[in-house]
Structure formats: structure tokens, C-alpha cells
Design a protein around this motif. Structure first.
Motif, mmCIF file in Angstrom:
data_model
loop_
_atom_site.group_PDB
_atom_site.id
_atom_site.type_symbol
_atom_site.label_atom_id
_atom_site.label_comp_id
_atom_site.label_asym_id
_atom_site.label_seq_id
_atom_site.Cartn_x
_atom_site.Cartn_y
_atom_site.Cartn_z
ATOM 1 N N LEU B 136 2.794 -1.410 -12.956
ATOM 2 C CA LEU B 136 1.574 -1.023 -12.226
ATOM 3 C C LEU B 136 1.154 -2.131 -11.263
ATOM 4 N N MET B 137 1.274 -3.376 -11.719
ATOM 5 C CA MET B 137 0.825 -4.490 -10.883
ATOM 6 C C MET B 137 1.660 -4.606 -9.611
ATOM 7 N N LYS B 138 2.916 -4.169 -9.702
ATOM 8 C CA LYS B 138 3.797 -4.282 -8.529
ATOM 9 C C LYS B 138 3.385 -3.320 -7.425
ATOM 10 N N ARG B 139 2.530 -2.359 -7.801
ATOM 11 C CA ARG B 139 2.059 -1.404 -6.777
ATOM 12 C C ARG B 139 0.891 -1.966 -5.973
ATOM 13 N N ILE B 140 0.384 -3.152 -6.381
ATOM 14 C CA ILE B 140 -0.736 -3.738 -5.627
ATOM 15 C C ILE B 140 -0.175 -4.302 -4.319
ATOM 16 N N ILE B 141 -0.647 -3.727 -3.200
ATOM 17 C CA ILE B 141 -0.089 -4.161 -1.906
ATOM 18 C C ILE B 141 -1.071 -5.028 -1.099
ATOM 19 N N GLN B 142 -2.319 -5.030 -1.533
ATOM 20 C CA GLN B 142 -3.306 -5.923 -0.885
ATOM 21 C C GLN B 142 -4.227 -6.472 -1.964
ATOM 22 N N GLY B 143 -4.789 -7.616 -1.693
ATOM 23 C CA GLY B 143 -5.750 -8.180 -2.641
ATOM 24 C C GLY B 143 -5.082 -9.112 -3.623
ATOM 25 N N PRO B 157 -6.801 3.332 -4.379
ATOM 26 C CA PRO B 157 -5.555 3.826 -3.784
ATOM 27 C C PRO B 157 -5.519 3.569 -2.275
ATOM 28 N N GLU B 158 -4.308 3.418 -1.794
ATOM 29 C CA GLU B 158 -4.031 3.093 -0.395
ATOM 30 C C GLU B 158 -4.707 4.071 0.574
ATOM 31 N N LEU B 159 -4.651 5.355 0.223
ATOM 32 C CA LEU B 159 -5.186 6.376 1.146
ATOM 33 C C LEU B 159 -6.690 6.213 1.350
ATOM 34 N N ILE B 160 -7.426 5.909 0.264
ATOM 35 C CA ILE B 160 -8.873 5.714 0.381
ATOM 36 C C ILE B 160 -9.171 4.423 1.149
ATOM 37 N N ALA B 161 -8.371 3.376 0.864
ATOM 38 C CA ALA B 161 -8.573 2.104 1.570
ATOM 39 C C ALA B 161 -8.417 2.305 3.073
ATOM 40 N N LYS B 162 -7.405 3.069 3.450
ATOM 41 C CA LYS B 162 -7.157 3.316 4.878
ATOM 42 C C LYS B 162 -8.235 4.238 5.456
ATOM 43 N N GLY B 163 -8.501 5.328 4.702
ATOM 44 C CA GLY B 163 -9.418 6.356 5.204
ATOM 45 C C GLY B 163 -10.838 5.819 5.382
ATOM 46 N N LEU B 164 -11.286 5.012 4.442
ATOM 47 C CA LEU B 164 -12.661 4.505 4.516
ATOM 48 C C LEU B 164 -12.718 3.064 5.030
ATOM 49 N N LYS B 165 -11.576 2.573 5.461
ATOM 50 C CA LYS B 165 -11.456 1.214 6.014
ATOM 51 C C LYS B 165 -12.085 0.180 5.065
ATOM 52 N N GLY B 185 -24.752 5.330 -10.906
ATOM 53 C CA GLY B 185 -24.039 4.653 -9.825
ATOM 54 C C GLY B 185 -24.005 3.159 -10.072
ATOM 55 N N ILE B 186 -22.850 2.539 -9.800
ATOM 56 C CA ILE B 186 -22.708 1.089 -10.004
ATOM 57 C C ILE B 186 -21.934 0.506 -8.825
ATOM 58 N N ASN B 187 -22.311 -0.718 -8.424
ATOM 59 C CA ASN B 187 -21.582 -1.434 -7.382
ATOM 60 C C ASN B 187 -20.328 -2.089 -7.967
ATOM 61 N N PHE B 188 -19.256 -2.047 -7.215
ATOM 62 C CA PHE B 188 -18.022 -2.738 -7.606
ATOM 63 C C PHE B 188 -17.466 -3.492 -6.403
ATOM 64 N N ILE B 189 -16.628 -4.476 -6.709
ATOM 65 C CA ILE B 189 -15.900 -5.198 -5.654
ATOM 66 C C ILE B 189 -14.459 -4.682 -5.657
ATOM 67 N N VAL B 190 -13.917 -4.447 -4.483
ATOM 68 C CA VAL B 190 -12.517 -4.004 -4.396
ATOM 69 C C VAL B 190 -11.617 -5.217 -4.659
ATOM 70 N N GLN B 191 -10.878 -5.148 -5.753
ATOM 71 C CA GLN B 191 -9.999 -6.272 -6.115
ATOM 72 C C GLN B 191 -8.647 -6.165 -5.410
ATOM 73 N N GLY B 192 -8.214 -4.911 -5.221
ATOM 74 C CA GLY B 192 -6.915 -4.745 -4.575
ATOM 75 C C GLY B 192 -6.683 -3.307 -4.163
ATOM 76 N N VAL B 193 -5.597 -3.130 -3.412
ATOM 77 C CA VAL B 193 -5.216 -1.784 -2.946
ATOM 78 C C VAL B 193 -3.859 -1.440 -3.564
ATOM 79 N N LEU B 194 -3.789 -0.207 -4.105
ATOM 80 C CA LEU B 194 -2.559 0.237 -4.788
ATOM 81 C C LEU B 194 -1.723 1.135 -3.885
ATOM 82 N N GLU B 195 -0.424 0.895 -3.897
ATOM 83 C CA GLU B 195 0.494 1.778 -3.181
ATOM 84 C C GLU B 195 0.552 3.124 -3.911
#
Lengths: 232, 414
Positions: B136-143, B157-165, B185-195
Motif C-alpha cells: 500500500l505504501m508503494k502507491r504513495i506518489i506524493q507527500g 486518491p490521485e483523482l481527488i488530488a488532481k480534481g480538487l487541486k 465534520g473534522i479537519n485533516f491534513i493531507v499526508q500523501g496522494v495515492l496512485e
């Protein structure tokens, strides 16, 4: 001692619906170390008789004994085994195996028929090549030899297993006269040297004179027309 | 025997062109089969590995009925702590199991404060997830690479990262409805982007399991699924059977089973592609068998026909029918052996070349997948044994015919 003894043997074939007698009530005996020829015109039954003596075919009736064995009762497997132990063949067309050298052709029965050990095989093959005068041709292939040389190889191959009886169906038919005489002389020499019985068929009057005993066949009937005692 | 083999080899050499053509045909068959096996097998292994090692595990345990309604990610069908204990007790008793990981699956609204979209999420225990889905970790492409989500952070996921910039480090809001219908509702920090990868769950996000509980206001330790990894994937059926036996005994008050167990094959549509690949492999194998059977039989029938007088000669000399049979069968055997050896050598060289070439291909939305063909010794052994055995079988009929020939008829043959 009789090597071959035939009592009232007959061979009949069905040709369409007609029954044809190839051999009719044949009585004869052949002693060990004889040099015998079956003569007669084409279709007289020479090959049929040789085939029965060679256990390639069975008489339709009568009794045929070869080397003390009643060969009428042999099945396919036993007949092959018997041939491998007691009988050698020489063919009109030499029938050498083209992919094997001369030495290997002579060695072939010792591998495929009698399963001799390698060293013993080699000695025997060399002995036979010397005996028939083809030692210098050992590594050649059949297509590199003349007809006479090929027949010498065939004689050596027939003798290599210490066969008691050599059957040769028209062994000189594909050879010129001089070569044919030399082949007959060689066969006779081999009979003298090894005590092997030779029976050959021919319709060549000059060649048949070389035989010590002649059986003439005509329309399936056999009668002795020359000799009658053991020679050599 | 050695001498018979030599004679058989000489016999093959007497028709050099025919022998060469037949050997070439067998070689082509072996090469085609081994290349297909290596390419399709590697593709299958890569895809299956990706699915099982980074997403689905080898099998999953759910509460009965969960999978049939998985599209709605029903929180009401989570497994309660008591049920989890029973599952874990069962898994602990099976030696073939390497690890397992509990997950809470949920649907939420994802907002970057400017745009909102829906997202499917998995609440995971990073340590257990790492042991169960190590890829699973190998799918992390950013972060932050090689790191599963810490509390307060999510992998998107990659698609949401791209779609919502959205990029790693950005703050986002997740809004989810819990099983009672109230929204949180809770705030989170984006740790990484998954392929993204093919198949269900291939475009899911990941968060810490405690964050998922907090977002959904789950007080106890209930989970949606338990993902299981095996020590050897080949033991899947056996382990499934063991788990089914032990968990099948647990029934509700109505006497119905409480749990359901699914292999990755049942959860991923790729298993159908894998089955298609297996089917195509079978057809290729049948083609290889046919090529060898027909070509060797053809050669041997011709060999017998052309050597009838020779067969008559050796039969007259006293060669036993079994030795005549052996001679021709060995010729067929040698043809097959030669084809198998040449085919294997050419295949291995071709596979090495393909490995160096690093050919890329696309599958679904995945691009740039590298084809790295591999061939196992068992596949090579299988192909070689099949070729040799079929060659022997193909030469049996002509050899039998030769051994049964009447010497007189054979000697008369012109």
C-alpha cells in the motif's frame, strides 16, 4: 545330421477365391554345412520355400524342422528370436542400412538382435570384415560401395551372429557374372571356414553349377537334381 | 540402449530437411507457449499482487450481508467487539495466516473549502495494515513516502488530488454521517496522494482508524472488515475452508451464520481476467500439444512408409518387434527432445531480451506498467515434458505399425 528336414510340406495361398498351391508335398533334408541351391523359373516357389525355412512364413501343412526345432508352431515373437539365433539372410538388393557405415551394418545384428558387449562385437566385426575382404571399407557408407562389395557386407552381416544357416534369395541377381561368381566362391569359402550351411536360390544356370546340392522346383514340386552328400 | 539411440539419431539425420522443419515447428510451439506463459503469468502475478498486497488482502471477513450492500458502506453492519474477538481467535489458530488488519469503511464528503466531492475511506491501524497490505505504501506518489496515515492526517486518491487541486500538507474537511444519522465534520491534513489501481477500493482514501471512529462518533471498537494476509497465497482455499469451518459454527439467535468470508477473487473483477488468462493459457497448451502431435506423427508415418523394406530386413534378421518399436519411438522422442531444448533456449534468451527492453503497457486507468516477463522452472519443465511425452505418444502408432509388419510383405515393398 540334418539341419533342415521337410516332410510333406505344402504351402497354399488364396488368390481371390481360388486356392493356389505354391509348394506341393515337398520332402527334403539338408545336412549341416551343405552348400545348396534351389533353382527354378520365376514363380516356381523358390522364395516361398526359403521364407518357410527362414521362419518368415509357415507351411500350410506338413512338418518342417530347422536346427532341431519344429518351426511350424513358432509364433511371431518366437520366430523372430529363432531367426536371430540361428539364421542369417542375404538379399538380392543387399538391403544394407544406408545411414550406417559398413562396420556398423555388420555390427547391427549384434546390437539389435543379440545384444553383445562392445569389445566382443568389435572383435567379431573385424574378423568378418577380414574374412570377406572389406576391412579397408569399414568406415564407408553403403552408397560408396560397388554391388559386389555390398554383397560381401551382406554376407558378413549374415554370418556375424554365428548363424547355423544362411538363406540367400537370388544373391547374385543384381551382379555381373564375374562378381556373381566371386560372391558364390566367397559364400562357399565361408561355408568351409565356419561350417555354416548356405542355401541360395537362383535361376542363373551358370551360378547354379557352383552348388554342391541342387533342388529343382517346378510348379511347386521339388526334386533333387544334383549331389546328395555333404561336401566341404 | 545407447546404441539404439545412436541409430535412431542417425535415422533422423538421413532426412535432414524434414527433421529440421519438424524441430523448427516444435521449437516455435515451445517458444510461443513459454513466452505467452511468461508474459501473461507476469502480468497476472503483478495485477494479483497489486490487488492483494496493496488493497484487498488475500481474504476478508465481514458481518453476514455486508458485501452485498458494500456500495452503500453500511455502518449498521459493522462487526461488534465480541464478534471481532471471535474472528481474531479463529485467525490466531491458523498457522498459514501471516497477518490481519481491521478496517472501518466509510463514505464522506471531502472539501478543500472551495469545492466538495464524495470520497470513500478506509480507517486503518497503520501497523497492522502495513503487515497485511505491505504494498500500500508503494502507491504513495506524493507527500510522505512509505508512511501510512498518522492521526489527524489522510491519504487521498490521485483523482481527488488532481480534481480538487489538493496537495500534501493542505488542510481539508471531511464530513460524514454516522449510523444514527447525525453529521460530523473534522479537519485533516493531507499526508500523501495515492496512485489509483484497478478494481474496487482502488480509488479509496486512507485515514487512521481512531480518526474514523472519531468522525463517525463510534464509541466501541467495531470494524467493517478484517483483511487477512496469508504466508503463501497458494493456501487460500485451505485457509478459507478452515475459517469457514470455525466461524460457520457461530450463528445468530435465529440460527443463521454471523460472518461471511470472501477471497480476493470474489471481491475483485480482475479474477475474471485472471480466469480468461488461464483459459487462454490452456488453449495455447492445447495448440502446442496439437502442433507436436501432428508434426511428429506426420514425420514418423513418413519415416515408416519410406523404410518398409528396411523394417522387413531388420525383422528378417531377427530383430524383436519390441526393438523395432523402440527404435521408432526413440526417433520421436529425440525429435521432441531437440524441439524442447531449442524452444527452451530461445525462450529464455527472448525473455531476457524482453526484461531488458522494459516494455510498458496500460491497464484500465493505470499507465506505464512495466512488462517484466518471468518464467518458472516448473513452467519450463511442464512444456518440455509435455513436448517429449506427446512426441513419444505421436510416434507410438507408426512405431507399432512398423513392429507389426510382416517381414515378407515388407521385403517385397517397392
Amino acid at each position: 545330421m540334418n539341419l533342415v528336414e521337410a516332410i510333406q510340406i505344402e504351402k497354399t495361398y488364396l488368390s481371390g477365391e481360388a486356392q493356389v498351391s505354391a509348394i506341393k508335398h515337398a520332402d527334403f533334408s539338408i545336412e549341416t554345412a551343405s552348400f545348396v541351391s534351389f533353382v527354378g523359373p520365376s514363380g516356381s516357389g523358390k522364395s516361398t520355400l526359403l521364407n518357410m525355412i527362414g521362419c518368415l512364413d509357415h507351411p500350410s501343412s506338413g512338418s518342417l524342422t530347422v536346427a532341431g526345432k519344429d518351426v511350424n508352431s513358432l509364433d511371431r515373437y518366437s520366430a523372430a528370436k529363432f531367426r536371430g539365433e540361428h539364421i542369417g539372410f542375404i538379399f538380392q538388393d543387399f538391403n544394407l542400412i544406408p545411414v550406417l557405415t559398413i562396420a556398423e551394418n555388420i555390427e547391427y545384428p549384434l546390437i539389435m538382435v543379440q545384444n553383445w558387449p562392445q569389445q566382443k562385437r568389435q572383435q567379431r566385426v573385424n574378423e568378418l570384415m577380414d574374412a570377406v575382404g572389406i576391412s579397408d571399407q569399414a568406415s564407408k557408407y553403403p552408397d560408396q560401395l560397388s554391388g559386389g562389395q555390398k554383397q560381401r557386407v551382406a554376407i558378413a552381416r549374415a554370418l556375424v551372429t554365428h548363424a547355423k544357416l544362411i538363406l540367400a534369395d537370388e544373391p547374385t541377381a543384381n551382379l555381373d557374372h564375374d562378381t556373381a561368381y566371386r560372391i558364390i566362391d566367397l559364400m562357399k569359402k565361408m561355408r568351409n571356414d565356419y561350417g555354416t550351411t548356405f542355401i541360395f536360390s537362383t535361376h542363373d544356370p551358370k551360378i547354379m553349377d557352383a552348388a554342391e546340392i541342387i533342388y529343382t522346383l517346378e510348379d511347386g514340386q521339388i526334386k533333387q537334381t544334383k549331389g546328395g552328400t555333404k561336401h566341404g | 540402449m545407447g546404441r539404439i539411440v545412436r541409430i535412431a539419431a542417425r535415422n533422423l539425420l538421413r532426412y535432414r530437411r524434414r527433421t529440421a522443419l519438424t524441430t523448427l515447428l516444435i521449437t516455435i510451439g515451445v517458444v510461443a507457449m513459454l513466452l505467452f506463459l511468461s508474459a501473461s503469468g507476469s502480468f497476472k502475478a503483478m495485477m494479483v499482487g497489486q490487488i492483494t498486497d496493496s488493497m484487498l488482502g488475500h481474504l476478508q471477513v465481514h458481518r453476514k450481508g455486508y458485501v452485498s450492500s458494500i456500495e452503500s458502506l453500511p455502518l449498521t453492519m459493522n462487526m461488534k467487539p465480541q464478534m471481532i474477538s471471535k474472528v481474531e481467535a479463529s485467525l490466531k489458530s491458523i498457522n498459514e495466516i501471516e497477518a490481519w488488519s481491521p478496517r472501518i469503511k466509510l463514505g464522506a464528503m471531502f472539501s478543500n473549502f472551495a469545492q466538495t466531492t464524495s470520497i470513500r475511506l478506509n480507517g486503518i491501524d497503520p501497523e497492522k495494515e502495513m503487515a497485511t497490505c505491505p504494498e500500500l505504501m508503494k502507491r504513495i506518489i506524493q507527500g510522505e513516502m512509505n508512511k501510512l496515515p498518522e492521526p489527524g492526517k489522510i491519504l487521498i486518491p490521485e483523482l481527488i488530488a488532481k480534481g480538487l487541486k489538493v496537495s500534501p500538507g493542505d488542510s481539508i474537511v471531511l464530513v460524514a454521517t454516522n449510523k444514527d444519522g447525525s453529521v460530523n465534520g473534522i479537519n485533516f491534513i493531507v499526508q500523501g496522494v495515492l496512485e489509483g489501481i484497478s478494481g474496487p477500493g482502488g480509488r479509496d482514501g486512507y485515514m487512521h482508524i481512531n480518526d474514523a471512529r472519531q468522525l463517525l462518533r463510534i464509541d466501541d471498537n467495531e470494524v467493517s472488515e478484517i483483511v487477512v494476509r496469508l504466508k503463501k497465497p497458494g493456501t487460500l482455499k485451505r485457509v478459507m475452508s478452515k475459517i469457514k469451518t470455525s466461524l460457520g459454527e457461530i450463528t445468530s439467535q435465529k440460527g443463521k451464520p454471523v460472518f461471511e468470508i470472501h477471497s480476493w477473487e470474489k471481491l475483485s473483477p480482475f479474477s475474471n481476467i485472471a480466469k480468461m488468462i488461464d483459459l487462454m493459457t490452456l488453449f495455447i497448451k492445447i495448440m502446442l500439444v496439437s502442433i507436436v502431435l501432428i508434426s511428429v506423427m506426420n514425420v514418423m508415418i513418413m519415416a515408416v512408409y519410406e523404410r518398409i523394406r528396411e523394417i522387413g530386413t531388420i525383422a528378417a534378421m531377427g530383430t524383436l518387434p519390441s526393438n523395432i518399436l523402440k527404435l521408432f519411438v526413440i526417433e520421436g522422442f529425440l525429435l521432441g527432445l531437440l524441439g524442447a531444448i531449442m524452444g527452451t533456449l530461445i525462450s529464455i534468451i527472448s525473455i531476457l531480451v524482453l526484461q531488458q527492453a522494459e516494455i510498458t503497457f496500460a491497464f484500465g486507468r493505470q499507465t506505464g506498467l512495466v512488462l517484466y516477463p518471468l518464467i518458472s522452472l516448473s513452467d519450463i519443465a511442464f512444456a518440455s515434458i509435455v513436448v517429449v511425452v506427446v512426441s513419444v505418444l505421436a510416434s507410438l502408432q507408426p512405431a507399432w505399425k512398423a513392429s507389426r509388419m510382416n517381414p515378407i510383405d515388407a521385403l517385397r515393398h517397392v
